[in-house]
Design an enzyme around this catalytic site. Structure first.
Site, PDB file in Angstrom:
ATOM      1  N   TYR A  41       0.810  -1.211   0.000  1.00  0.00           N
ATOM      2  CA  TYR A  41       0.000   0.000   0.000  1.00  0.00           C
ATOM      3  C   TYR A  41       0.845   1.263   0.000  1.00  0.00           C
ATOM      4  CZ  TYR A  41      -4.465  -2.388   0.660  1.00  0.00           C
ATOM      5  OH  TYR A  41      -5.588  -3.148   0.494  1.00  0.00           O
ATOM      6  N   LYS A  92       3.145 -14.557   5.326  1.00  0.00           N
ATOM      7  CA  LYS A  92       3.386 -15.468   4.208  1.00  0.00           C
ATOM      8  C   LYS A  92       4.906 -15.651   4.070  1.00  0.00           C
ATOM      9  CE  LYS A  92       1.678 -18.021   0.844  1.00  0.00           C
ATOM     10  NZ  LYS A  92       0.881 -19.228   1.131  1.00  0.00           N
ATOM     11  N   ASP A 110      -3.119 -17.564   4.184  1.00  0.00           N
ATOM     12  CA  ASP A 110      -4.189 -18.315   3.521  1.00  0.00           C
ATOM     13  C   ASP A 110      -4.839 -19.306   4.474  1.00  0.00           C
ATOM     14  OD1 ASP A 110      -1.504 -19.129   3.215  1.00  0.00           O
ATOM     15  OD2 ASP A 110      -2.005 -20.601   1.692  1.00  0.00           O
ATOM     16  N   ASP A 152      -6.067  -5.653   5.450  1.00  0.00           N
ATOM     17  CA  ASP A 152      -7.197  -5.101   4.717  1.00  0.00           C
ATOM     18  C   ASP A 152      -8.154  -6.211   4.291  1.00  0.00           C
ATOM     19  OD1 ASP A 152      -8.838  -3.345   3.417  1.00  0.00           O
ATOM     20  OD2 ASP A 152      -7.503  -2.982   1.738  1.00  0.00           O
TER      21      ASP A 152
END
Length: 335
Positions: free
Chosen positions: A127, A174, A207, A231
């Site tokens: 972002y 991740k 995930d 987000d």
């Protein structure tokens, strides 16, 4: 002795923003807490006038007052001006985006007992908006992760968990794929965790976290996440308790705080006065607590819960037919 008045920046926003903001102001005023509102303009509608969606006067007002209540601001998809929300967060260094997610009595959902808090780093990651075309048909977007930002958001999450009497903090990542960027995030959160031995700490791949949230959200307590993951998963989590219309949000910096509705500006229903104002009303409740009026904050939250127990007060996104004004009136009348 008269109560001291608080001066608060008010940003109505775009689309349904002015409608839900008006409703939130009405509920706050019903508490009797003296607020002096300072309205300012931001969003798509002011670009022609100021050349930007976030005029400098908006930033100056928030810096001066230290607190703002903000309605939703729309952002064009794939074109147009930069996100006003991102610009506000970066310009004011609002590094912690906090989303409490819990069930509202009377609002039927797939799960009961959901009560978790997402703490999202708010100033960097993808972002940062550092994108460029490297060749025809090829775009590069840079993911920025810094030690300073990771340590800061980690400390915020653990201090919040301690202050709120929570039991666990989970870092979402991740790092199995992005070993350097997400690896640095995890390294920093682990360093912070060692200073809070009374809190359990664990790590969840993003995930897998998404799957676990829709299988058994009760297993989570406080989640600390990078910007993009935060987000996405904060919206997913809102869906567990009735949607974005019932979830408050706030962005905190060292010296300022902006309380906001986390949903979009919904231009398709703007002006029809059918939008659910509960998210911004609950955000305003949180703002009252931040200003030192915890009793009033609790009263507003209870009034929202009590109002929604009666189906006649539920707006369309909760399966009812109540208008924005009817919802606001039902809540305010209980104060």
């Amino acid at each position: 002795m008269a109560k001291r008045s608080h001066r608060v920046t008010l940003i109505p926003g775009d689309g349904i923003g002015p409608e839900v903001t008006e409703a939130a102001v009405r509920v706050v005023e019903a508490t009797g807490v003296p607020i002096e509102w300072e309205p300012v303009e931001a969003g798509a509608d002011v670009i022609v006038k100021y050349g930007t969606a976030v005029p400098e006067g908006v930033l100056q007002s928030i810096r001066k007052n230290g607190v703002a209540l903000k309605g939703p601001i729309g952002t064009p998809i794939g074109e147009g001006f930069r996100s006003a929300n991102v610009e506000l967060r970066q310009a004011l260094d609002l590094y912690a985006c906090v989303r409490p997610v819990k069930n509202i009595p009377g609002v039927e959902t797939r799960f009961d007992g959901v009560d978790l808090i997402l703490v999202r780093e708010n100033t960097e990651d993808l972002y940062s908006g550092l994108e460029h075309r490297v060749a025809p048909g090829v775009v590069e977007s840079l993911k920025i992760i810094s030690e300073r930002a990771c340590l800061r958001i980690g400390r915020y999450a653990f201090e919040l968990a301690r202050r709120e009497g929570r039991r666990e903090v989970a870092a979402v990542h991740k790092a199995n794929i992005m070993k350097l960027s997400d690896g640095l995030f995890l390294e920093c959160i682990r360093r912070v965790a060692r200073g809070f031995p009374e809190l359990r700490y664990r790590e969840v791949i993003v995930d897998n976290c998404a799957m676990q949230l829709v299988r058994d959200p009760g297993q989570f307590d406080v989640l600390v996440l990078e910007n993009l993951y935060g987000d996405i998963l904060s919206d997913l989590s809102a869906g567990l308790v009735g949607g974005l219309g019932v979830v408050p949000g706030a962005n905190f910096g060292e010296d300022v705080a902006v309380f906001e509705a986390v949903h979009g500006s919904a231009p398709d229903i703007a002006g029809r006065r059918v939008a659910n104002p509960a998210a911004l009303i609950l955000s305003a409740s949180w703002m009252l607590a931040h200003l030192g009026h915890r009793d009033a904050a609790v009263a507003v939250e209870r009034a929202v819960h009590d109002a929604f127990r009666d189906p006649v007060n539920r707006p369309r996104d909760l399966g009812g037919e109540a208008s924005t004004d009817q919802v606001a009136d039902a809540i305010a009348s209980r104060l």
